[in-house]
Scaffold this motif. Structure first.
Motif, short mmCIF file in Angstrom:
data_model
loop_
_atom_site.label_atom_id
_atom_site.label_comp_id
_atom_site.label_asym_id
_atom_site.label_seq_id
_atom_site.Cartn_x
_atom_site.Cartn_y
_atom_site.Cartn_z
N SER A 5 1.01 -0.96 -0.02
CA SER A 5 0.10 0.15 -0.09
C SER A 5 0.96 1.08 0.02
CB SER A 5 -0.84 -0.26 1.13
OG SER A 5 -1.95 -0.84 1.02
N ASP A 6 2.13 0.80 0.89
CA ASP A 6 2.69 2.29 0.67
C ASP A 6 3.95 3.00 -0.54
OD1 ASP A 6 2.25 2.57 3.66
OD2 ASP A 6 4.24 2.08 4.08
N SER A 7 4.11 1.82 -1.23
CA SER A 7 4.44 1.42 -2.19
C SER A 7 3.53 2.42 -3.65
CB SER A 7 5.01 0.46 -2.80
OG SER A 7 5.91 0.20 -4.09
N THR A 8 2.43 1.52 -3.46
CA THR A 8 1.64 2.25 -4.55
C THR A 8 1.19 3.60 -4.08
OG1 THR A 8 0.64 -0.72 -4.52
CG2 THR A 8 -1.07 1.53 -5.34
N THR A 9 0.56 4.00 -2.89
CA THR A 9 0.29 4.99 -2.78
C THR A 9 1.88 6.08 -3.23
OG1 THR A 9 -0.75 4.97 -0.65
CG2 THR A 9 -0.24 7.08 -0.74
N ALA A 10 2.89 6.19 -3.10
CA ALA A 10 3.88 6.77 -3.44
C ALA A 10 3.88 6.71 -5.29
CB ALA A 10 5.34 5.57 -3.02
N THR A 23 7.41 18.61 -16.65
CA THR A 23 9.42 18.30 -16.59
C THR A 23 8.93 17.08 -16.13
OG1 THR A 23 9.22 19.65 -14.51
CG2 THR A 23 9.09 20.66 -16.59
N ILE A 24 8.15 16.34 -14.92
CA ILE A 24 8.68 15.46 -14.38
C ILE A 24 8.34 14.04 -15.61
CG2 ILE A 24 7.88 13.54 -12.44
CD1 ILE A 24 6.70 15.69 -11.34
N ASN A 25 9.69 12.93 -15.29
CA ASN A 25 10.63 12.23 -16.81
C ASN A 25 9.14 10.80 -16.08
OD1 ASN A 25 11.01 10.12 -18.78
ND2 ASN A 25 12.90 11.68 -19.54
N LEU A 26 8.59 10.72 -16.64
CA LEU A 26 8.23 8.52 -15.72
C LEU A 26 9.13 7.47 -16.26
CD1 LEU A 26 4.11 8.97 -15.44
CD2 LEU A 26 5.84 9.51 -13.49
N SER A 27 9.62 8.24 -17.51
CA SER A 27 9.63 7.16 -18.07
C SER A 27 12.13 6.07 -17.44
CB SER A 27 11.43 7.16 -19.53
OG SER A 27 12.39 7.69 -19.35
N VAL A 28 12.08 6.92 -16.20
CA VAL A 28 12.97 6.67 -15.51
C VAL A 28 12.52 5.94 -14.34
CG1 VAL A 28 15.00 6.82 -13.56
CG2 VAL A 28 14.86 8.32 -16.16
N PRO A 29 11.56 6.36 -13.19
CA PRO A 29 10.59 5.09 -12.29
C PRO A 29 9.63 4.65 -13.16
CG PRO A 29 9.50 7.51 -12.31
CD PRO A 29 11.35 7.57 -13.60
N THR A 30 9.48 3.94 -14.20
CA THR A 30 8.93 3.30 -14.83
C THR A 30 9.72 2.45 -15.52
OG1 THR A 30 7.49 4.47 -16.17
CG2 THR A 30 7.34 2.61 -16.67
N MET A 31 10.88 2.37 -16.07
CA MET A 31 11.99 1.57 -16.03
C MET A 31 12.22 1.16 -15.07
SD MET A 31 15.97 2.66 -18.25
CE MET A 31 15.91 3.74 -17.07
N LEU A 32 12.53 2.08 -13.94
CA LEU A 32 13.27 1.02 -13.45
C LEU A 32 12.22 -0.19 -11.93
CD1 LEU A 32 15.24 4.07 -11.35
CD2 LEU A 32 16.46 2.21 -12.14
N SER A 33 11.27 0.38 -11.55
CA SER A 33 9.80 -0.06 -11.29
C SER A 33 9.84 -1.56 -12.56
CB SER A 33 8.74 0.14 -11.70
OG SER A 33 8.00 -0.73 -10.96
N LEU A 34 10.30 -1.67 -13.30
CA LEU A 34 10.38 -2.52 -14.70
C LEU A 34 11.18 -3.31 -14.17
CD1 LEU A 34 8.93 -1.86 -17.45
CD2 LEU A 34 7.64 -3.17 -16.17
N SER A 78 3.31 -5.89 -11.70
CA SER A 78 2.48 -5.55 -9.76
C SER A 78 2.29 -4.78 -10.21
CB SER A 78 3.89 -4.99 -9.27
OG SER A 78 4.78 -3.83 -9.87
N PRO A 79 1.51 -4.24 -9.50
CA PRO A 79 0.46 -3.12 -9.79
C PRO A 79 1.29 -1.42 -9.43
CG PRO A 79 -0.47 -4.53 -7.56
CD PRO A 79 1.03 -4.94 -7.95
N GLU A 80 2.62 -1.77 -9.07
CA GLU A 80 2.55 -0.39 -9.23
C GLU A 80 3.82 -0.16 -10.73
OE1 GLU A 80 3.62 -2.17 -4.87
OE2 GLU A 80 3.87 -2.71 -6.87
N SER A 81 4.16 -1.53 -11.38
CA SER A 81 4.38 -0.98 -12.69
C SER A 81 3.59 -0.74 -13.65
CB SER A 81 5.08 -2.17 -13.05
OG SER A 81 6.64 -2.14 -12.29
N TYR A 88 2.84 6.29 -17.47
CA TYR A 88 4.16 6.82 -19.19
C TYR A 88 3.48 6.44 -20.68
CZ TYR A 88 8.33 5.75 -22.01
OH TYR A 88 9.03 5.83 -22.74
N PHE A 89 2.09 5.65 -20.59
CA PHE A 89 2.32 5.59 -22.10
C PHE A 89 0.97 6.58 -23.12
CE2 PHE A 89 3.00 0.81 -22.63
CZ PHE A 89 4.54 1.63 -23.34
N GLU A 90 -0.06 7.53 -21.82
CA GLU A 90 -0.60 7.72 -21.72
C GLU A 90 0.02 9.10 -21.82
OE1 GLU A 90 -3.95 8.04 -22.01
OE2 GLU A 90 -4.07 5.42 -21.65
N SER A 91 1.72 9.49 -21.54
CA SER A 91 1.74 10.55 -21.38
C SER A 91 2.77 11.22 -22.80
CB SER A 91 2.80 10.83 -20.31
OG SER A 91 3.96 10.83 -20.41
#
Length: 91
Positions: A5-10, A23-34, A78-81, A88-91
């Motif tokens: 829950s904490d991870s999903t909330t973050a 200016t927030i790029n979701l590619s890095v957190p998405t890549m790290l999550s995957l 995973s739910p977070e990924s 990421y795909f919507e941006s």
């Protein structure tokens, strides 16, 4: 609250912030999550397109299909990924 829950909330907070600030790029957190949660290579995200993502339905998790050499691999998300990949795909 448990770790999931904490991870999903973050992740949701990060996605909300990216909607407010382009200016927030979701590619890095998405890549790290995957890479961290699903065990994918870091460069896999660069090879993906929207058609590779298959949203979860009901209790079934979303999945991702991608090419690894000559084979096509399907990976449950995973739910977070899944949240990050969709944003990421919507941006």
């Amino acid at each position: 609250m448990d770790e999931l829950s904490d991870s999903t909330t973050a992740v949701r907070r990060l996605i909300d912030a990216s909607l407010d600030d382009p200016t927030i790029n979701l590619s890095v957190p998405t890549m790290l999550s995957l890479a961290g949660r699903e065990g994918l290579r870091l460069d896999t995200l660069a090879e993906l397109n929207r058609g590779d993502y298959h949203p979860g339905v009901g209790q079934a998790p979303g999945s991702l299909t991608y090419r690894r050499g000559d084979e096509v691999v399907a990976v449950p998300l995973s739910p977070e990924s899944e949240l990050l990949l969709l944003a990421y795909f919507e941006s």
